[in-house]
Design a protein around this motif. Sequence first.
Motif, mmCIF file in Angstrom:
data_model
loop_
_atom_site.group_PDB
_atom_site.id
_atom_site.type_symbol
_atom_site.label_atom_id
_atom_site.label_comp_id
_atom_site.label_asym_id
_atom_site.label_seq_id
_atom_site.Cartn_x
_atom_site.Cartn_y
_atom_site.Cartn_z
ATOM 1 N N ILE A 1 74.916 10.871 -97.649
ATOM 2 C CA ILE A 1 73.976 10.928 -96.540
ATOM 3 C C ILE A 1 74.702 11.463 -95.311
ATOM 4 N N VAL A 2 74.170 12.529 -94.746
ATOM 5 C CA VAL A 2 74.848 13.149 -93.605
ATOM 6 C C VAL A 2 74.082 12.949 -92.300
ATOM 7 N N GLN A 3 72.834 12.572 -92.398
ATOM 8 C CA GLN A 3 72.057 12.281 -91.186
ATOM 9 C C GLN A 3 70.816 11.509 -91.605
ATOM 10 N N SER A 4 70.357 10.630 -90.751
ATOM 11 C CA SER A 4 69.115 9.911 -91.023
ATOM 12 C C SER A 4 68.392 9.683 -89.713
ATOM 13 N N GLY A 5 67.140 9.312 -89.821
ATOM 14 C CA GLY A 5 66.399 9.095 -88.593
ATOM 15 C C GLY A 5 64.993 8.616 -88.844
ATOM 16 N N GLU A 6 64.277 8.465 -87.767
ATOM 17 C CA GLU A 6 62.873 8.053 -87.822
ATOM 18 C C GLU A 6 62.079 8.955 -86.886
ATOM 19 N N ILE A 7 61.004 9.472 -87.381
ATOM 20 C CA ILE A 7 60.148 10.348 -86.588
ATOM 21 C C ILE A 7 58.760 9.720 -86.509
ATOM 22 N N VAL A 8 58.227 9.636 -85.326
ATOM 23 C CA VAL A 8 56.881 9.092 -85.124
ATOM 24 C C VAL A 8 55.964 10.232 -84.688
ATOM 25 N N ILE A 9 54.878 10.389 -85.406
ATOM 26 C CA ILE A 9 53.935 11.462 -85.107
ATOM 27 C C ILE A 9 52.554 10.852 -84.866
ATOM 28 N N ASN A 10 51.999 11.122 -83.742
ATOM 29 C CA ASN A 10 50.624 10.699 -83.457
ATOM 30 C C ASN A 10 49.679 11.799 -83.920
ATOM 31 N N HIS A 11 48.903 11.480 -84.927
ATOM 32 C CA HIS A 11 48.019 12.475 -85.538
ATOM 33 C C HIS A 11 46.581 12.211 -85.097
ATOM 34 N N PRO A 12 45.908 13.202 -84.533
ATOM 35 C CA PRO A 12 44.556 12.962 -84.010
ATOM 36 C C PRO A 12 43.471 12.854 -85.071
ATOM 37 N N GLY A 13 43.790 13.159 -86.335
ATOM 38 C CA GLY A 13 42.767 13.165 -87.371
ATOM 39 C C GLY A 13 42.224 14.555 -87.618
ATOM 40 N N ALA A 14 41.101 14.635 -88.306
ATOM 41 C CA ALA A 14 40.538 15.926 -88.706
ATOM 42 C C ALA A 14 40.304 16.832 -87.500
ATOM 43 N N ILE A 15 40.376 18.128 -87.774
ATOM 44 C CA ILE A 15 40.094 19.114 -86.738
ATOM 45 C C ILE A 15 38.824 19.864 -87.123
ATOM 46 N N ALA A 16 37.980 20.144 -86.153
ATOM 47 C CA ALA A 16 36.736 20.876 -86.422
ATOM 48 C C ALA A 16 37.056 22.335 -86.689
ATOM 49 N N GLU A 17 36.567 22.817 -87.816
ATOM 50 C CA GLU A 17 36.855 24.200 -88.189
ATOM 51 C C GLU A 17 35.544 24.936 -88.455
ATOM 52 N N SER A 18 35.482 26.159 -87.988
ATOM 53 C CA SER A 18 34.320 27.003 -88.239
ATOM 54 C C SER A 18 34.779 28.303 -88.871
ATOM 55 N N GLY A 19 33.958 28.827 -89.766
ATOM 56 C CA GLY A 19 34.288 30.081 -90.430
ATOM 57 C C GLY A 19 33.032 30.753 -90.923
ATOM 58 N N SER A 20 33.217 31.666 -91.820
ATOM 59 C CA SER A 20 32.076 32.398 -92.358
ATOM 60 C C SER A 20 31.213 31.459 -93.198
ATOM 61 N N GLY A 21 30.023 31.186 -92.736
ATOM 62 C CA GLY A 21 29.095 30.362 -93.504
ATOM 63 C C GLY A 21 29.184 28.883 -93.240
ATOM 64 N N TYR A 22 30.039 28.448 -92.343
ATOM 65 C CA TYR A 22 30.114 27.025 -92.058
ATOM 66 C C TYR A 22 30.631 26.823 -90.643
ATOM 67 N N SER A 23 30.297 25.669 -90.091
ATOM 68 C CA SER A 23 30.784 25.349 -88.756
ATOM 69 C C SER A 23 30.948 23.851 -88.595
ATOM 70 N N ASN A 24 31.862 23.487 -87.736
ATOM 71 C CA ASN A 24 32.171 22.087 -87.418
ATOM 72 C C ASN A 24 32.601 21.292 -88.650
ATOM 73 N N PHE A 25 33.246 21.956 -89.577
ATOM 74 C CA PHE A 25 33.749 21.295 -90.787
ATOM 75 C C PHE A 25 34.980 20.458 -90.429
ATOM 76 N N PRO A 26 35.048 19.204 -90.906
ATOM 77 C CA PRO A 26 36.231 18.367 -90.608
ATOM 78 C C PRO A 26 37.406 18.780 -91.490
ATOM 79 N N ALA A 27 38.281 19.597 -90.966
ATOM 80 C CA ALA A 27 39.344 20.202 -91.762
ATOM 81 C C ALA A 27 40.680 19.491 -91.558
#
Lengths: 163, 121
Positions: free
Chosen positions: A18-44
Motif C-alpha cells: 500500500i503506497v497511499q490511502s485516503g477517504e473521499i466524500v462526494i455530495n451527489h445531487p441525484g438524478a439529472i434532468a436530461e432532454s434529447g431527441s424524442g424525450y425530455s426531463n428524463f431522470p438520467a
Amino acid sequence: MANLDLLSLLSSHPIDKIVQSGEIVINHPGAIAESGSGYSNFPAIRTVQSTTPNTYGRAGIIRGVYSTNGGTTWTAIDGVIPYTQQVALYVDNVFNSNIYAGAWRSQVAIGASDTTVYCRAISDLATAVFRVDLNAPSYNAVYSGWSAIAQTFIVKWWMFERE
Amino acid sequence: MADLTKLGYYSQTNFLKRDDGLSGGTVLSITTAQAFNSITINHNLGYIPFYTYAAELSGSGIIWSTQVTRRNLQSAAGSDELQMFSYATTTTLTLGITNTDPPKNASIDIYYVIYLDYGGA
C-alpha cells in the motif's frame, strides 16, 4: 532488547504494498434532468467527480469500499446498488399502464494517474414513482413528477503498486 | 516491551502472494467496435484465483481500478465509452473491454495481478 518492529518481511513472492490511502466524500445531487431527441426531463445518471493528489507519484491499482448511509454499511468498490422506478405511462393524457425501470442508486469508479486520484460517484436516484406522457402529434416522451434525491458517498480507498 | 503479536505472520500461507510471472501490464488491441475485445492469460493454477484488473481506458493516463465506468455517458465529468469485463477459470484469466471504438482507442494499456494460494475450485 531487540526491536521486533524492525523485523522485515522476507518472502519468496512479492505482495501488495500500500503506497497511499485516503477517504473521499462526494455530495451527489441525484438524478439529472436530461432532454434529447424524442424525450425530455428524463431522470438520467449523473456523475460527480472528486480528485485528490497522488502523493506517491505513480499510478497504482486501487481497492476500496464505499458507503451512502454515513458509514453504517459498506459496499465493495465495484458494487452497484440498483433500485426500481415505477413510471405511469399516459398516452394522449389517458393512463395506459405502469412500467418499471431499473435504475442506478449508487456506483463508484476510482482510478489514478501519476499525479491525481480520481473518484466518481454515479447515481440517478430520484423519486421512485413518476409519470411519462406520450401526446400526439409528436409522441415525444415528457417525464414529470420526479425529484432528484441527494446522497453523500464516502469512499475509503487504498492504492498499491501495480507491479 | 516487544509486542509478540507482530510475530503472528506466517508467510507460507496467510497472505495473498503475487507471482511476477502472473502479474503486470500488457496492451489490449481493439479490433471490433461495440463488441468484446479481450486477451486470455494462462495461469494453470488449477483453481480460480483472486485477481485484480485495471485499465487505462481513455488514454488520459488514468488507470481505472473499478470494472465499471460505462455509466458516465450522461456525465459532466466526461465520457468513457468503455467497460471492462473479466472472468477466470482454473487455468485462464480473460481480461477484456467492450463498447469500444477502434478509431478512438486502437489499443488500451491494461494491468492485472493474479494472486496465489487462495481461490475457488
